[in-house]
Scaffold this motif. Structure first.
Motif, short mmCIF file in Angstrom:
data_model
loop_
_atom_site.label_atom_id
_atom_site.label_comp_id
_atom_site.label_asym_id
_atom_site.label_seq_id
_atom_site.Cartn_x
_atom_site.Cartn_y
_atom_site.Cartn_z
N SER A 297 10.90 31.15 -22.72
CA SER A 297 9.48 30.87 -22.51
C SER A 297 9.25 29.67 -21.61
O SER A 297 8.38 29.71 -20.73
CB SER A 297 8.78 30.65 -23.86
OG SER A 297 9.39 29.58 -24.57
N GLU A 298 10.02 28.61 -21.81
CA GLU A 298 9.84 27.40 -21.00
C GLU A 298 10.17 27.66 -19.53
O GLU A 298 9.47 27.17 -18.63
CB GLU A 298 10.71 26.26 -21.54
CG GLU A 298 10.34 25.78 -22.92
CD GLU A 298 8.93 25.20 -22.96
OE1 GLU A 298 8.48 24.65 -21.94
OE2 GLU A 298 8.28 25.31 -24.02
N LEU B 154 7.37 29.63 -17.88
CA LEU B 154 6.23 28.76 -17.54
C LEU B 154 6.55 27.92 -16.30
O LEU B 154 5.68 27.72 -15.45
CB LEU B 154 5.90 27.85 -18.72
CG LEU B 154 5.26 28.52 -19.95
CD1 LEU B 154 5.13 27.52 -21.08
CD2 LEU B 154 3.88 29.07 -19.58
N LYS C 88 6.02 29.64 -13.03
CA LYS C 88 4.61 29.85 -12.67
C LYS C 88 3.94 28.56 -12.20
O LYS C 88 2.82 28.58 -11.72
CB LYS C 88 3.84 30.42 -13.87
CG LYS C 88 4.33 31.79 -14.31
CD LYS C 88 3.62 32.24 -15.59
CE LYS C 88 4.16 33.59 -16.07
NZ LYS C 88 3.54 34.03 -17.35
N SER C 89 4.65 27.47 -12.34
CA SER C 89 4.11 26.17 -11.99
C SER C 89 4.24 25.88 -10.50
O SER C 89 5.05 26.50 -9.79
CB SER C 89 4.85 25.08 -12.78
OG SER C 89 4.57 23.80 -12.27
#
Length: 467
Positions: free
Chosen positions: A243-244, A247, A250-251
């Motif tokens: 999950s990390e 994310l 997508k940053s």
């Protein structure tokens, strides 16, 4: 020979302030008058080449050249149809034995699929414990063993026949105290462990990489590193930080977020090592189409800007250069053939053509290029680079045919075939007034390139009317 390349290509950082002299000498009359280059790969991941030095062999065939290096270095010498490799150690002398000279034929020079025959250069003034001989004999022992016993090694864990073999090999080479060789031995045998435990990432990492010195000049180290960390971000790390990592991707600050995620793991506390893993695995993810071109360039650019390590900075630059090579809106490879230089075409579009004057498709296209030149010559420049195997054929053609745009023989600039990724004749490249790629390859004159030229002409008229 492919196995040889994977195991041997390595990186060397030259620091003249700490360097020691190496002397290379020998005699081979077949090379009299020849210019020989001594090169190395600036990194083991992109294989970017750089010349250490070059020399011309005297008429009697004898030569002697001094080099300054600061660590064990794998160099290579392009020798006609051969590509000879040699490990050099600071402060040593090498009487090398070059193979009989065999020049590339005109056809081989212009054949984009021709591959040089790779070989280890012989050294006359050494004993059996010399680094080059020791590495050669070790590889001659390990490679056949793996090939013949793969099914008894792969995934066999503690039952792998590689365990007993490794113990035997270590005992056999125990008397060779050369630190570089002992590292080479460790990581070559480490590959047997990797094969036996391919799914136990942490086991291999802890044994061979965690809290260990980074040995980028040792090709056995880098070979095992590639196996272990090649798909790090899409494999092992994506499983433990699913999950990390998602994310982070997508940053807009993906690099920094991945960097901070890895900081939590003791194995990656070495900043240079952490950056190296990010750079190499990001590029691997791009080549396997997990990451987009834009995201990959974004991460590598951020890494390059934040890193204080010169090797990692250069590696990111090399990766970005590979990714953007011949891509739209990036600079076209430079060329200079006589008076014809890419820089001379700044300010106008250039329709560049690689051809062969004995090729029927090329000859047919010449008729169409003539029409395009007549219709769009005010806005587009035309240049044909003839890649005839025999210069006499090119000269015969140009003496008989009336061509109203420049056609120049490629001469000794055959490297342009690789830089422009020429696989067949004819091939076309469209370059904009800023020297950047529009299309590579571009459509041929029979493939609606006219539509591109019409747009170019219309834009030129609009821009002119606004002034």
């Amino acid at each position: 020979m492919k196995i040889f390349l994977l195991l041997f290509l390595s990186f060397i950082s030259i620091n003249l302030s700490l360097a020691d002299t190496v002397r290379i000498y020998g005699t081979n009359k077949t090379y009299a008058g020849s210019k020989i280059e001594i090169k190395y790969h600036t990194d083991v991941f992109t294989y970017s080449e750089k010349t250490l030095t070059d020399f011309t062999v005297p008429a009697d065939g004898s030569f002697s050249i001094n080099l300054d290096i600061n660590e064990v270095t794998l160099v290579f010498l392009p020798l006609g149809v051969y590509k000879g490799y040699l490990y050099l150690e600071p402060g040593k002398e090498y009487e090398i034995k070059l193979p009989p000279k065999k020049d590339l034929s005109p056809v081989q020079k212009l054949n984009p699929f021709f591959e040089l025959d790779e070989l280890l250069i012989g050294v006359a003034n050494v004993d059996t414990k010399d680094l080059n001989i020791a590495i050669r004999t070790l590889d001659d022992k390990i490679d056949p063993f793996i090939n013949q016993n793969f099914h008894k090694i792969y995934r066999k864990k503690e039952n792998s026949v590689g365990i007993a073999f490794s113990e035997e090999v270590r005992l056999e080479y125990n008397e060779i105290s050369n630190p570089f060789f002992q590292d080479y031995l460790t990581y070559r045998l480490g590959f047997l462990d990797y094969l036996a435990y391919p799914n136990l990432f942490s086991k291999i990492e802890e044994k061979y990489f965690e809290n260990k010195e980074i040995k980028l000049n040792n090709s056995a180290y880098t070979s095992l590193y590639k196996k272990q960390y090649g798909n790090f971000l899409t494999g092992y790390f994506s499983q433990v930080e699913t999950s990390e990592l998602s994310l982070a991707l997508k940053s807009e600050d993906t690099y920094r977020q991945i960097y901070e995620l890895m900081r939590n793991y003791p194995a990656y506390k070495n900043i240079q090592f952490r950056e190296l893993i990010i750079a190499t695995s990001v590029f691997d993810a791009f080549t396997r189409k997990f990451y987009s071109q834009n995201k990959t360039i974004e991460i590598l650019t951020q890494l390059k800007e934040h890193s204080t390590n010169q090797y990692n900075q250069d590696l990111c630059e090399n990766y970005i250069r590979k990714i953007t090579h011949l891509q739209s809106n990036y600079l076209a490879p430079d060329f200079s053939i006589g008076k014809f230089k890419l820089a001379n075409y700044k300010g106008k579009y250039l329709y560049l053509n690689f051809c062969n004057t004995e090729s029927y498709p090329c000859l047919q296209d010449f008729k169409e290029i003539a029409k395009l030149k007549k219709q769009f010559g005010e806005h587009v420049e035309f240049l044909s680079i003839a890649c005839d195997w025999e210069v006499s054929k090119y000269l015969e053609f140009t003496s008989k045919k009336s061509i109203d745009w420049p056609i120049v023989h490629i001469g000794d600039q055959q490297h342009l075939l690789g830089e422009y990724n020429i696989k067949a004749f004819p091939t076309y490249i469209l370059i904009n007034p800023e020297g950047k790629i529009v299309k590579a390859p571009a459509q041929g004159p029979k493939e609606n390139i006219q539509l591109e030229f019409i747009k170019i002409a219309r834009d030129a008229v609009r821009n002119s009317s606004r002034k």
